[in-house]
Scaffold this motif. Structure first.
Motif, PDB file in Angstrom:
ATOM      1  N   ARG A  63      28.852 -19.048   6.655  1.00 57.54           N
ATOM      2  CA  ARG A  63      28.118 -18.814   7.583  1.00 57.54           C
ATOM      3  C   ARG A  63      28.159 -17.619   8.463  1.00 57.54           C
ATOM      4  O   ARG A  63      29.544 -17.337   8.765  1.00 57.54           O
ATOM      5  CB  ARG A  63      28.195 -20.017   8.754  1.00 57.54           C
ATOM      6  N   ALA A  64      27.544 -16.820   8.953  1.00 54.37           N
ATOM      7  CA  ALA A  64      27.488 -15.615   9.511  1.00 54.37           C
ATOM      8  C   ALA A  64      27.745 -15.947  11.129  1.00 54.37           C
ATOM      9  O   ALA A  64      27.286 -16.893  11.699  1.00 54.37           O
ATOM     10  CB  ALA A  64      26.564 -14.506   9.436  1.00 54.37           C
ATOM     11  N   ALA A  65      28.669 -15.055  11.578  1.00 48.54           N
ATOM     12  CA  ALA A  65      28.850 -15.391  13.171  1.00 48.54           C
ATOM     13  C   ALA A  65      27.678 -15.317  13.955  1.00 48.54           C
ATOM     14  O   ALA A  65      27.623 -15.833  15.041  1.00 48.54           O
ATOM     15  CB  ALA A  65      30.184 -14.228  13.653  1.00 48.54           C
ATOM     16  N   CYS A  66      26.841 -14.436  13.762  1.00 49.37           N
ATOM     17  CA  CYS A  66      25.622 -14.128  14.310  1.00 49.37           C
ATOM     18  C   CYS A  66      24.805 -15.339  14.318  1.00 49.37           C
ATOM     19  O   CYS A  66      23.737 -15.619  15.305  1.00 49.37           O
ATOM     20  CB  CYS A  66      24.755 -12.933  13.929  1.00 49.37           C
ATOM     21  N   GLN A  67      24.935 -16.339  13.536  1.00 45.04           N
ATOM     22  CA  GLN A  67      24.204 -17.523  13.360  1.00 45.04           C
ATOM     23  C   GLN A  67      24.616 -18.614  14.363  1.00 45.04           C
ATOM     24  O   GLN A  67      23.968 -19.564  14.698  1.00 45.04           O
ATOM     25  CB  GLN A  67      24.280 -18.011  11.990  1.00 45.04           C
ATOM     26  N   ASP A  68      25.502 -18.388  15.119  1.00 42.89           N
ATOM     27  CA  ASP A  68      26.011 -19.135  16.342  1.00 42.89           C
ATOM     28  C   ASP A  68      25.948 -18.130  17.591  1.00 42.89           C
ATOM     29  O   ASP A  68      26.636 -18.770  18.761  1.00 42.89           O
ATOM     30  CB  ASP A  68      27.520 -19.416  16.195  1.00 42.89           C
ATOM     31  N   ASP A  69      25.470 -17.153  17.513  1.00 41.95           N
ATOM     32  CA  ASP A  69      25.331 -16.309  18.861  1.00 41.95           C
ATOM     33  C   ASP A  69      23.858 -16.288  19.311  1.00 41.95           C
ATOM     34  O   ASP A  69      23.092 -15.359  19.117  1.00 41.95           O
ATOM     35  CB  ASP A  69      25.908 -15.061  18.550  1.00 41.95           C
ATOM     36  N   PHE A  70      23.280 -17.562  19.860  1.00 42.41           N
ATOM     37  CA  PHE A  70      21.975 -17.455  20.365  1.00 42.41           C
ATOM     38  C   PHE A  70      21.503 -16.173  21.329  1.00 42.41           C
ATOM     39  O   PHE A  70      20.404 -15.877  21.666  1.00 42.41           O
ATOM     40  CB  PHE A  70      21.519 -18.985  20.827  1.00 42.41           C
ATOM     41  N   ARG A  71      22.580 -16.140  22.402  1.00 41.81           N
ATOM     42  CA  ARG A  71      22.271 -15.259  23.430  1.00 41.81           C
ATOM     43  C   ARG A  71      22.064 -13.856  22.640  1.00 41.81           C
ATOM     44  O   ARG A  71      20.859 -13.472  23.491  1.00 41.81           O
ATOM     45  CB  ARG A  71      23.716 -15.065  24.248  1.00 41.81           C
ATOM     46  N   THR A  72      22.541 -13.308  21.894  1.00 44.13           N
ATOM     47  CA  THR A  72      22.320 -12.255  21.418  1.00 44.13           C
ATOM     48  C   THR A  72      20.842 -12.172  20.567  1.00 44.13           C
ATOM     49  O   THR A  72      20.259 -11.339  20.620  1.00 44.13           O
ATOM     50  CB  THR A  72      23.415 -11.471  20.544  1.00 44.13           C
ATOM     51  N   PHE A  73      20.854 -13.041  19.953  1.00 43.48           N
ATOM     52  CA  PHE A  73      19.275 -13.355  19.112  1.00 43.48           C
ATOM     53  C   PHE A  73      18.135 -13.289  19.953  1.00 43.48           C
ATOM     54  O   PHE A  73      17.321 -12.627  19.780  1.00 43.48           O
ATOM     55  CB  PHE A  73      19.558 -14.552  18.228  1.00 43.48           C
ATOM     56  N   ARG A  74      18.407 -14.024  21.246  1.00 46.26           N
ATOM     57  CA  ARG A  74      17.473 -14.157  21.985  1.00 46.26           C
ATOM     58  C   ARG A  74      17.092 -12.855  22.892  1.00 46.26           C
ATOM     59  O   ARG A  74      15.740 -12.527  22.982  1.00 46.26           O
ATOM     60  CB  ARG A  74      17.685 -15.357  23.390  1.00 46.26           C
ATOM     61  N   ILE A  75      18.355 -12.035  23.189  1.00 41.67           N
ATOM     62  CA  ILE A  75      18.118 -10.597  23.586  1.00 41.67           C
ATOM     63  C   ILE A  75      17.485  -9.946  22.823  1.00 41.67           C
ATOM     64  O   ILE A  75      16.263  -9.030  23.215  1.00 41.67           O
ATOM     65  CB  ILE A  75      19.404 -10.146  23.670  1.00 41.67           C
ATOM     66  N   MET A  76      17.700  -9.622  21.337  1.00 40.68           N
ATOM     67  CA  MET A  76      17.126  -8.946  20.336  1.00 40.68           C
ATOM     68  C   MET A  76      15.786  -9.109  19.924  1.00 40.68           C
ATOM     69  O   MET A  76      14.925  -8.462  19.973  1.00 40.68           O
ATOM     70  CB  MET A  76      17.826  -8.832  19.148  1.00 40.68           C
ATOM     71  N   ARG A  77      15.318 -10.524  19.791  1.00 41.60           N
ATOM     72  CA  ARG A  77      14.010 -11.097  19.380  1.00 41.60           C
ATOM     73  C   ARG A  77      12.978 -10.782  20.632  1.00 41.60           C
ATOM     74  O   ARG A  77      12.042 -10.443  20.633  1.00 41.60           O
ATOM     75  CB  ARG A  77      13.927 -12.101  19.030  1.00 41.60           C
TER      76      ARG A  77
END
Length: 211
Positions: A30-44
């Motif tokens: 599992r990649a670290a980014c898959q547990d980083d919803f804040r960054t995912f929400r910002i980028m998308r």
């Protein structure tokens, strides 16, 4: 569509994408980014802030169709990226992914053709901010383990329906007529969500710290 309706639709898209992203398999675990919803929400969210209402509605339809068919478009995106970056090494994977029609390939390449010079112009205008992101072009960088923006964008475009691609083409044409830069608006939205006032503010901040 009202602003509130638009905001709610974007939230729904991001929530559904996050569910897909959570299930994307990774060779190294599992990649670290898959547990980083804040960054995912910002980028998308930054990307969708620059989309038209029609694009958002069409893409939501794409996601719902994938869900109904038991497909994961985020897994497909990363699969396509691997195949684009190293087609021979990933020939077996390519055979397991949904076939991309000739019409979708053509539309995707036209979109990449429109975005590539804008990405290059952005990198020249804001070199320090750009250096913190993916390299713009697929000219050897992918071979070295860093996925270029061009490869990333093409992989994602292949997961869209032809209707969504056509709407994006039309949207980019409208941007061009108005002298607007799609990548600049997306990245500025991302920068502001991270606390900066503007792209220039972020560029100056990085310069002041020698970054």
């Amino acid at each position: 569509m009202t602003e509130d309706e638009r905001d709610e639709l974007i939230k729904q898209i991001i929530a559904l994408e996050w569910k897909f992203f959570d299930k994307v398999p990774n060779e190294g675990g599992r990649a670290a980014c898959q547990d980083d919803f804040r960054t995912f929400r910002i980028m998308r969210g930054s990307q969708y802030a620059a989309w038209s209402d029609e694009m958002l509605e069409s893409y939501m339809d794409d996601l719902m169709r994938a869900l109904a068919e038991g497909r994961n478009p985020l897994t497909e995106k990363y699969g396509y990226m691997m195949c684009i970056a190293a087609p021979e090494r990933n020939a077996k994977l390519a055979g397991a992914l949904p076939v991309v029609s000739a019409a979708k390939r053509a539309a995707s390449l036209r979109i990449i053709g429109a975005l590539a010079p804008l990405n290059d112009a952005f990198a020249k205008k804001y070199p320090r901010v750009a250096s913190r992101a993916r390299p713009p072009r697929a000219s050897g960088e992918d071979e070295e383990g860093t996925t270029s923006m061009e490869t990333y964008q093409l992989g994602e475009l292949w997961t869209y329906s032809l209707r969504t691609l056509e709407l994006m083409e039309r949207h980019l044409e409208e941007f061009a007529k108005k002298g607007r830069s799609y990548p600049e608006e997306v990245i500025e939205s991302s920068i502001k969500r991270r606390g900066f006032k503007s792209l220039r503010d972020a560029e100056d901040y990085l310069a002041s710290r020698g970054l």
